[in-house]
Design an enzyme around this catalytic site. Structure first.
Site: not given
Length: 391
Positions: A31, A104, A214
């Site tokens: 989308q 990510r 982390y």
């Protein structure tokens, strides 16, 4: 086969690349008008890294990933070490592949590059699915821009608010857990050396609250995820909240936790609601199936949400090679994946109770009794999506 995938997150891209490599013609409908994964970091244990290596991502992971030496579970205030899961060389030797902490955005970009190298036309942007209709021969997918596509197989990889799930399972909304997540990224160089965490994934456990810290991006950034019991708010990864509320949530915590909070950009504090669903065992219709958060959204307390989507994608690609009709292939896929992902969902939910115990003695005993290291090394990390037997 011609295959349509709704959603170009990590799971959708892994599925697409895995399927194209097996000779299928895949179109991924996303989308967003521009592709840019949001969020800060993910952890990739050996069970997921096996799949990423098979897709050719080893050089990328080595370049931008961080290999932590351990999980360390500590008390929120004095830093007492409660439990350790060895990672680093021990994880790689025992399970055959390394454990990485990655941004990510970096992982998503590497997966996109891998897919586009296989088929530059695979990704279709600006395509928000709004409905679908299934017949014995095909699935018709309708998009918000008025267009439609017909496909023999549709894979829903469209996240916790999945449109495809409504066709396969139900339209019930996800359930708020009573917890919210702060997510911060702090340049490591800002933090005084004596207050920088060790090369580990450190979980600071305290009353009704815990924080995970982390490194990512080759150690240049520190990722901070703070999970707090708070009233409901928007479930949005891009919702910024006042630094003063973050500061209040972690008042009196360990100096390493405080150092991260003190050195973050105060206009870059993101917080959103953590939602959950009860696991389901039915993931498919004869021509539609689901993967990742669309079918088993997972709280981040075992660092396995993205890994489960990656496992799903790899097993689904293999199931479609079984000498069976399509409906039976999809049934084999869900029968194999549903019990494992349900266990991860439930144990991730249980971890919130463990991490949030107020009494120190009670928390020590709970960690001793649970023995997380033994459990995860026995059943979670050894799993091999590329070779596990399928029915």
């Amino acid at each position: 086969m011609e295959i349509a995938i709704v959603g170009a997150g990590i799971g959708g891209l892994v599925a697409a690349a895995s399927l194209v490599r097996r000779g299928h013609r895949v179109r991924v409908y996303e989308q967003a008008l521009e592709l840019g994964e949001v969020g800060a970091a993910v952890q990739m244990s050996a069970n997921a890294v096996k799949v990423l290596y098979a897709l050719g991502l080893r050089p990328a992971l080595e370049a931008f990933g961080v290999k932590p030496l351990a999980f360390e579970f500590r008390r929120f205030d004095d830093g007492e070490l409660l439990h350790t899961i060895p990672l680093g060389a021990a994880h790689e030797e025992r399970h055959g592949h390394p454990y990485y902490q990655v941004h990510r955005v970096d992982l998503h970009a590497a997966l996109l590059q891998a897919l586009q190298a296989l088929d530059p036309e695979a990704l279709q942007l600006g395509k928000r699915a709004v409905g679908l209709a299934e017949t014995p021969e095909h699935v018709q997918v309708r998009f918000a821009d008025g267009t439609e596509v017909s496909t023999p197989l549709l894979i829903g990889a469209d996240g916790i608010k999945s449109v495809v799930r409504q066709h396969v399972v139900d339209a019930a909304p996800p359930v708020f857990t009573g917890q919210v997540a702060w997510r911060l990224s702090i340049p490591t160089e800002r933090i005084p050396e004596g207050l920088r965490p060790p090369l580990a994934s450190t979980i600071w456990c305290g009353p009704r609250n815990h924080a995970v810290m982390y490194y990512m991006r080759a150690g240049t950034l520190l990722n901070f995820v703070g999970c707090v019991e708070r009233p409901w708010e928007d479930e949005s990864w891009t919702a910024r909240q006042p630094w003063s509320e973050l500061d209040q949530d972690y008042a009196g915590w360990h100096p390493m936790v405080r150092a991260a909070i003190e050195h973050v950009d105060r206009d870059q504090c993101y917080r959103w609601a953590l939602n959950n669903r009860e696991p389901v065992m039915t993931w498919s219709t004869p021509r539609v199936t689901l993967l990742g958060d669309a079918v088993h959204p997972t709280l981040p307390y075992m660092a396995q949400g993205a890994a489960m989507a990656i496992e799903d994608a790899a097993v689904l690609a293999r199931a479609l090679e079984l000498d069976q009709p399509l409906a039976r292939q999809l049934r084999s896929y869900e029968q194999h994946r549903a019990p494992r992902t349900a266990r991860v969902v439930r144990e991730s939910t249980e971890m919130a109770d463990l991490y949030h115990i107020a009494d120190a003695d009670e928390m020590r005993q709970a960690f001793h009794d649970r023995n997380i290291a033994r459990s995860r090394n026995e059943w979670l990390y050894p799993y091999d999506p590329l070779n596990v037997p399928l029915n």
